[in-house]
Design an enzyme around this catalytic site. Structure first.
Site, PDB file in Angstrom:
ATOM      1  N   TYR A 125     -10.762   5.605   0.110  1.00 28.80           N
ATOM      2  CA  TYR A 125     -10.585   7.049   0.287  1.00 28.80           C
ATOM      3  C   TYR A 125     -11.898   7.789   0.527  1.00 28.80           C
ATOM      4  CZ  TYR A 125      -5.630   7.649  -0.638  1.00 28.80           C
ATOM      5  OH  TYR A 125      -4.265   7.646  -0.535  1.00 28.80           O
ATOM      6  N   LYS A 177      -6.034  -6.807  -5.251  1.00 27.77           N
ATOM      7  CA  LYS A 177      -5.797  -7.703  -4.107  1.00 27.77           C
ATOM      8  C   LYS A 177      -7.042  -8.592  -3.994  1.00 27.77           C
ATOM      9  CE  LYS A 177      -3.434  -8.945  -0.384  1.00 27.77           C
ATOM     10  NZ  LYS A 177      -2.084  -9.537  -0.390  1.00 27.77           N
ATOM     11  N   ASP A 212       0.920  -6.704  -3.644  1.00 24.99           N
ATOM     12  CA  ASP A 212       2.171  -6.931  -2.901  1.00 24.99           C
ATOM     13  C   ASP A 212       3.253  -7.492  -3.831  1.00 24.99           C
ATOM     14  OD1 ASP A 212       0.243  -8.909  -2.915  1.00 24.99           O
ATOM     15  OD2 ASP A 212       0.842  -9.833  -1.043  1.00 24.99           O
ATOM     16  N   ASP A 236      -2.110   5.061  -5.162  1.00 24.68           N
ATOM     17  CA  ASP A 236      -1.392   6.117  -4.448  1.00 24.68           C
ATOM     18  C   ASP A 236      -0.032   5.601  -3.989  1.00 24.68           C
ATOM     19  OD1 ASP A 236      -1.018   8.588  -3.280  1.00 24.68           O
ATOM     20  OD2 ASP A 236      -1.827   7.940  -1.355  1.00 24.68           O
TER      21      ASP A 236
END
Ligand code: NAI
Length: 342
Positions: A125, A177, A212, A236
């Site tokens: 971001y 991740k 995921d 988010d």
């Protein structure tokens, strides 16, 4: 008499003024001791002051260190950065707390009580993006840089872990991740494991999951989770997913907590498709106001507000269209104020 608490109030864009009016009516009925300093931002800021985040608005938050805000639209074109991202940076609002709890039973998922704690300042971001032109195509390659720091990760993780302890939460799940983005999200995982081992072991259970798989598990069996903590982008996305488990964005509040200020808002945006129609669900902002009351150490008022919302939705069955009801924002607000007064 409760001590007066100055708060910056930003009605915001789209449905913002409608849901802010509903929230002010409820807080008035509760006799909450807030003294509002009304300011503008977003599209309204551009229209009136030529800036989506005018100086008087920033000065006001600097003074009050507390704000309740409606959603802000970022004008497309004109090179404006998101006012929300700028507010987070300006006041170092590093923790984004997004609880999701079932209030209206009988939906696809019942008895949900989850909290997403999202890192709010780092990751992908930070806006370090650019294109590389090749062979006359100005957008041939797009590049973005994500930055996560040890200090930023630790500060957020410490906030999440303290939140878990203070609220009697049983489990915290680190979402990452690190199998692919080994450095960018690996640092977050590594810092979380280290902090837990050093300071929090035994006070709650800690596990970790790849983002995921987390999305799939949330849909198959959300009850296996309690507090989810993640980096900016994953947090988010997952918090919107989690909002969907409890009836959609109309039910999802958020708090941006920082070193210099705290800003409370709904997770949803300005909903331009329904703005001005008087049908928006104000519950998300009302729940954000309840979080603000708790933040100001007024838990009794927060509890009364939550009980009144519950009774309006479930006993009186007054619900807006997004919850399958027919009530207008005004009718919902009237019923809610009657519940608070009664
Ligand atoms: P959105 O959240 O405004 O709307 C998505 C869908 O949910 C729409 O169909 C809308 O009608 C519905 N919805 C949202 N809130 C609702 C409510 N309280 N009651 C009933 N239905 C509701 O998302 P969208 O359309 O992607 O964004 C619109 C604008 O809001 C954009 O300019 C975006 O940048 C801004 N935005 C601002 C945020 C903030 O200030 N915190 C957060 C998200 C978006």
């Amino acid at each position: 008499m409760l001590t007066a608490i100055p708060v910056t109030l930003i009605p915001g864009d789209g449905i913002g003024p409608e849901i802010v009016d509903a929230t002010l009516a409820a807080l008035d009925a509760l006799k909450a001791p807030f003294v509002w300093d009304r300011q503008i931002a977003g599209l309204e800021g551009v229209r009136v002051a030529g800036d989506p985040l005018p100086k008087p608005t920033l000065d006001s938050i600097r003074r009050t260190r507390l704000a309740l805000k409606g959603p802000l639209e970022t004008p497309s074109g004109g090179g404006y950065r998101s006012s929300n991202v700028r507010l987070r940076e300006e006041f170092q609002l590093y923790a984004n707390l997004r609880p999701a709890r079932t209030i209206v039973p009988g939906g696809r998922f019942d008895k949900i009580d989850l909290v997403v704690v999202r890192e709010n300042l780092e990751g992908l971001y930070i806006g370090h993006e650019h294109y590389v032109p090749i062979d006359g195509d100005p957008h041939a390659v797009a590049m973005a840089t994500g930055v996560n720091t040890r200090q930023g990760s630790r500060r957020l993780l410490e906030y999440a872990f303290e939140y878990a302890v203070a609220n009697g939460r049983k489990k915290v799940t680190l979402v990452h991740k690190a199998n692919i983005m080994k450095a960018l999200t690996g640092i977050f995982l590594e810092t979380g494991l280290e902090l837990y081992g050093r300071k929090y072991k035994g006070r709650f259970e800690l596990d970790s999951v790849i983002v995921d798989a987390c999305a799939m598990k949330l849909v198959l069996n959300p009850w296996q989770f309690d507090v989810l903590v993640s980096t900016n982008l994953f947090g988010d996305i997952l918090s919107d997913l989690v909002a969907g488990l409890v009836g959609g964005l109309g039910m999802a509040p958020g708090a941006n907590i920082g070193v210099d200020a705290a800003i409370f808002e709904a997770v949803h945006g300005s909903a331009p498709d329904i703005a001005g129609k008087g049908i928006a669900n104000p519950t998300a902002l009302l729940l954000a106001a309840a979080m603000m009351l708790e933040h100001c150490r007024l838990p009794d008022l927060a509890a009364r507000l939550r009980q009144a919302i519950d009774a309006t939705l479930n006993v009186d069955q007054v619900r807006t269209g997004d919850l399958g009801g027919k009530a207008s924002t005004a009718a919902f607000t009237k019923a809610l104020v009657a519940r608070i007064a009664g």
